[in-house]
Motif scaffolding. Structure first.
Motif, PDB file in Angstrom:
ATOM      1  N   PHE A   1       0.468  -3.115   6.493  1.00 54.78           N
ATOM      2  CA  PHE A   1       1.824  -2.794   6.963  1.00 54.78           C
ATOM      3  C   PHE A   1       2.568  -4.054   7.408  1.00 54.78           C
ATOM      4  CE2 PHE A   1       0.007   1.557   8.462  1.00 54.78           C
ATOM      5  CZ  PHE A   1      -0.029   1.987   7.149  1.00 54.78           C
TER       6      PHE A   1
ATOM      7  N   ILE B   1       2.975   0.710  15.767  1.00 58.64           N
ATOM      8  CA  ILE B   1       1.623   1.270  15.912  1.00 58.64           C
ATOM      9  C   ILE B   1       1.027   0.839  17.256  1.00 58.64           C
ATOM     10  CG2 ILE B   1      -0.746   1.093  15.015  1.00 58.64           C
ATOM     11  CD1 ILE B   1       0.533   1.023  12.184  1.00 58.64           C
TER      12      ILE B   1
ATOM     13  N   ASN C   1      -0.358   3.193  20.145  1.00 60.91           N
ATOM     14  CA  ASN C   1      -1.709   2.997  20.669  1.00 60.91           C
ATOM     15  C   ASN C   1      -1.684   2.876  22.204  1.00 60.91           C
ATOM     16  OD1 ASN C   1      -4.432   2.303  20.940  1.00 60.91           O
ATOM     17  ND2 ASN C   1      -4.092   0.175  20.403  1.00 60.91           N
ATOM     18  N   TYR C   2      -0.758   2.053  22.699  1.00 58.47           N
ATOM     19  CA  TYR C   2      -0.674   1.844  24.151  1.00 58.47           C
ATOM     20  C   TYR C   2      -0.258   3.135  24.861  1.00 58.47           C
ATOM     21  CZ  TYR C   2      -0.691  -3.124  22.809  1.00 58.47           C
ATOM     22  OH  TYR C   2      -1.014  -4.347  22.269  1.00 58.47           O
TER      23      TYR C   2
ATOM     24  N   HIS D   1     -10.315  -4.408  22.791  1.00 58.25           N
ATOM     25  CA  HIS D   1     -10.965  -3.168  22.346  1.00 58.25           C
ATOM     26  C   HIS D   1     -11.055  -3.103  20.817  1.00 58.25           C
ATOM     27  CE1 HIS D   1     -11.113  -1.649  26.380  1.00 58.25           C
ATOM     28  NE2 HIS D   1      -9.818  -1.851  26.534  1.00 58.25           N
ATOM     29  N   ILE D   2     -12.069  -2.355  20.353  1.00 58.60           N
ATOM     30  CA  ILE D   2     -12.307  -2.282  18.899  1.00 58.60           C
ATOM     31  C   ILE D   2     -11.252  -1.415  18.220  1.00 58.60           C
ATOM     32  CG2 ILE D   2     -13.835  -1.295  17.131  1.00 58.60           C
ATOM     33  CD1 ILE D   2     -16.185  -2.259  18.503  1.00 58.60           C
ATOM     34  N   ARG D   3     -10.732  -1.907  17.111  1.00 57.08           N
ATOM     35  CA  ARG D   3      -9.852  -1.100  16.281  1.00 57.08           C
ATOM     36  C   ARG D   3     -10.189  -1.344  14.819  1.00 57.08           C
ATOM     37  NH1 ARG D   3      -3.886  -3.263  17.354  1.00 57.08           N
ATOM     38  NH2 ARG D   3      -3.366  -1.634  15.902  1.00 57.08           N
ATOM     39  N   VAL D   4      -9.886  -0.355  13.986  1.00 58.46           N
ATOM     40  CA  VAL D   4     -10.129  -0.492  12.549  1.00 58.46           C
ATOM     41  C   VAL D   4      -8.789  -0.815  11.914  1.00 58.46           C
ATOM     42  CG1 VAL D   4     -10.877   0.721  10.465  1.00 58.46           C
ATOM     43  CG2 VAL D   4     -12.060   1.135  12.626  1.00 58.46           C
TER      44      VAL D   4
ATOM     45  N   ILE E   1      -8.139  -1.840   8.632  1.00 58.09           N
ATOM     46  CA  ILE E   1      -8.108  -2.007   7.168  1.00 58.09           C
ATOM     47  C   ILE E   1      -6.813  -1.465   6.560  1.00 58.09           C
ATOM     48  CG2 ILE E   1     -10.542  -2.192   6.606  1.00 58.09           C
ATOM     49  CD1 ILE E   1     -10.665   0.776   6.187  1.00 58.09           C
ATOM     50  N   ILE E   2      -6.235  -0.458   7.174  1.00 56.09           N
ATOM     51  CA  ILE E   2      -4.986   0.091   6.619  1.00 56.09           C
ATOM     52  C   ILE E   2      -3.786  -0.615   7.249  1.00 56.09           C
ATOM     53  CG2 ILE E   2      -3.533   2.166   6.478  1.00 56.09           C
ATOM     54  CD1 ILE E   2      -6.124   3.760   6.136  1.00 56.09           C
ATOM     55  N   THR E   3      -3.847  -0.816   8.562  1.00 57.31           N
ATOM     56  CA  THR E   3      -2.678  -1.387   9.250  1.00 57.31           C
ATOM     57  C   THR E   3      -2.382  -2.822   8.809  1.00 57.31           C
ATOM     58  OG1 THR E   3      -4.112  -1.978  11.090  1.00 57.31           O
ATOM     59  CG2 THR E   3      -2.872   0.059  11.305  1.00 57.31           C
TER      60      THR E   3
END
Lengths: 433, 164
Positions: B85, B93, B97-98, B75-78, B80-82
């Motif tokens: 980490f 995270i 999410n799950y 699935h699509i996730r963004v 850029i911030i994670t």
């Protein structure tokens, strides 16, 4: 709390989840569902959660998603990218910067069958980059022309971006396909001119390849003619109203399979791979679409999009100022976000503004896709640059260093599309259906 | 020698098999639509109700492939911030999410069953072929249930550090 404020908080919650790495579809589902509970109560929200996932997926229009993806993946696994490059190279390779121009043209032709930007960049990276290096091309120019050429994939039909836009805004996918056709070809021409000019100013950037005989040129068409005819058949059929985009997708996928099997390019393992990839991408789109529609239902109840439109009207500024702001917004988010996520997340709020401002929704679809194409090659997160870097081992910094002439070309092209809407609307307006 | 079968392994096996049926559904959808166009233009005999069969096949593809895609984390996730980490934070995270996705699936499953019950009362069927919609609503519900199970396995694996 007013419903519009709840809507705004819902948008904020969704963005927070997305930036924290939650799947985009999940973030929309959760924010939409929670917001709906707050505004309409649990029983109503529960009913929406039971109806939307089924009613939005049991869609004839959505069925074209797996079909076009299947067609694109099948074609890209058969090595047609190499043939397209070879053909373009034979026809145009001998002019200044010819190999780079041939790459751009091959990208355009590959996009016409594949429909995916990153797949085009990855395929051409493997085929065209080593060839250009062999002829002493400048590394920046060679890599940047592939990254930029790959972006054509989402403008020339069949394009998954247009399917999603059509689904979310209830516009004809056939008309959107036709609207992207001429701008896509113009993009190829713009890139070719850019490369030629660069090589005229600095000939060392892209030396000419040896001249080829007409016989060789014609012989080079051997590996590509069937796929190009298939593309013309699919797009021509939609244009003439002979079949719907979904039917065209099925015929395209079937034709691509048949051609690949007959030419013995598709092995059993490649076939299995293409169908597995298709299923996975389809499931990803299903979660996105389900999330988007539940979130859109929530936004509609909150009246946030309507209030945003009223606010824009109350500003009493020229609609072109609004358009420029929207274009800048899409160019910027295109640099950071995946195009499909960006489209699904922003359209529920932006599209009502476009409609109330009186812009043509088909034309805006082209402009929006074009804006986000630019983001695919610009720093810091130009997706095509990263894809190309991993497929050809060219450092990301080198590719970014070479893309600027193409970004300038993109901006000129985009300005032309904005100023002359007929470039996009000519073909859709000629359609009878 | 037989490997030890755990509930997680059995569930994953079921999901792989179910995913295989979604592959078959895509091929059927392609063949059906192609045959419909050919029969319509060449023999003037279109396949009756092909459009609604395509719609139902689309639901089947969705129901059968959702868990599979989740299993492959497709699935699509963004990010850029994670990306900035640490691995440990990213694992946390992932668990969040799950849990969120599993939580929403836990609502969608009964919501779709409720939709099925209401649909059965009204005897909802397709217009041309009168195919009952109910089984397809249940199939989609089954897909979300499998997704829920996948997510539970993923949560356990993430917490134990098994998932990369």
């Amino acid at each position: 709390m007013s419903p519009a404020l709840v809507g705004a908080l819902g948008v904020g919650l969704m963005l927070l989840m997305i930036f924290m790495g939650v799947w985009v579809g999940t973030a929309m589902l959760v924010a939409g569902f929670v917001g709906f509970i707050y505004l309409e109560g649990f029983p109503r929200a529960f009913t929406v959660l039971g109806t939307e996932p089924y009613s939005q997926i049991a869609s004839y229009v959505l069925a074209c998603v797996p079909l076009y993806i299947f067609m694109g993946i099948t074609v890209s696994l058969t090595g047609i990218a190499g043939d397209l490059y070879n053909t373009a190279n034979k026809w145009i390779g001998s002019v200044k910067g010819g190999l780079a121009i041939a790459t751009t043209m091959a990208c355009g032709a590959f996009s016409a069958i594949c429909g995916s930007s990153d797949a085009s960049a990855a395929a051409m990276g493997k085929v065209a980059y080593p060839e250009m290096m062999k002829f002493g091309y400048n590394q920046k120019l060679a890599s940047a022309c592939i990254a930029a050429g790959g972006t054509i994939g989402i403008l020339i039909p069949p394009s998954l971006g247009f399917i999603l836009y059509g689904l979310l805004t209830e516009q004809s996918i056939g008309k959107l396909y036709m609207a992207g056709f001429i701008p896509g070809i113009l993009e190829v021409i713009f890139y070719s001119i850019t490369i030629h000019l660069l090589c005229r100013i600095k000939p060392a950037l892209g030396p000419s390849a040896p001249k080829t005989l007409l016989r060789e040129k014609i012989y080079s068409l051997k590996g590509v003619w069937a796929m190009l005819i298939l593309f013309l058949f699919v797009i021509g059929g939609i244009y003439a109203g002979v079949f719907t985009p979904t039917e065209a997708g099925a015929l395209g996928a079937f034709g691509a399979l048949a051609i690949s099997f007959i030419s013995r390019r598709l092995t059993r393992s490649k076939f299995a791979q293409s169908i597995k990839d298709t299923t996975q991408i389809t499931a990803m789109i299903v979660l996105l679409i389900t999330g988007a529609f539940i979130f859109m239902r929530f936004l509609a109840v909150s009246r946030l999009p309507a209030m945003l439109s009223e606010f824009v009207i109350a500003l009493q500024v020229s609609k072109f100022v609004i358009l420029i702001c929207i274009i800048l917004f899409y160019i910027i988010i295109g640099c950071f976000w995946d195009i499909y996520a960006a489209m699904i997340l922003t359209l529920p709020l932006i599209f009502p503004v476009i409609q109330i401002s009186g812009f043509d929704p088909i034309w805006f679809g082209v402009i929006m896709v074009r804006c986000m194409e630019i983001g695919q090659i610009t720093p810091p997160f130009g997706l095509n640059v990263f894809v190309l870097s991993s497929s050809s081992n060219v450092p990301v910094k080198t590719i970014f260093g070479g893309v600027w002439p193409f970004v300038i070309s993109d901006l000129v092209h985009l300005t032309l599309l904005v100023l002359v809407p007929q470039i996009s609307l000519f073909l859709p307006n000629m359609m009878r259906h | 020698m037989l490997k030890k079968l755990t509930p997680a392994k059995i569930s994953m096996g079921v999901i792989e098999i179910v995913g295989f049926f979604s592959l078959v559904a895509i091929v059927i959808m392609m063949m059906l639509t192609t045959a419909d166009v050919i029969l319509r233009y060449i023999f003037d005999r279109p396949i009756l109700g092909s459009m609604e069969m395509t719609e139902l096949l689309m639901v089947s593809i969705a129901g059968l492939s959702l868990a599979w895609c989740t299993l492959k984390s497709g699935h699509i996730r963004v990010d850029i911030i994670t990306n900035m980490f640490s691995k440990k934070t990213n694992r946390t995270i992932d668990v969040v999410n799950y849990i969120l996705t599993g939580g929403i699936c836990a609502f969608i499953v009964p919501a779709l069953i409720n939709r099925y019950i209401e649909g059965e009362k009204l005897d909802l069927r397709t217009y041309v072929l009168h195919i009952p919609e109910g089984p397809f609503v249940l199939l989609l519900s089954f897909g979300y249930l499998l997704t829920f199970l996948v997510l539970i396995v993923k949560i356990v694996k993430s917490m134990s550090g098994e998932e990369k």
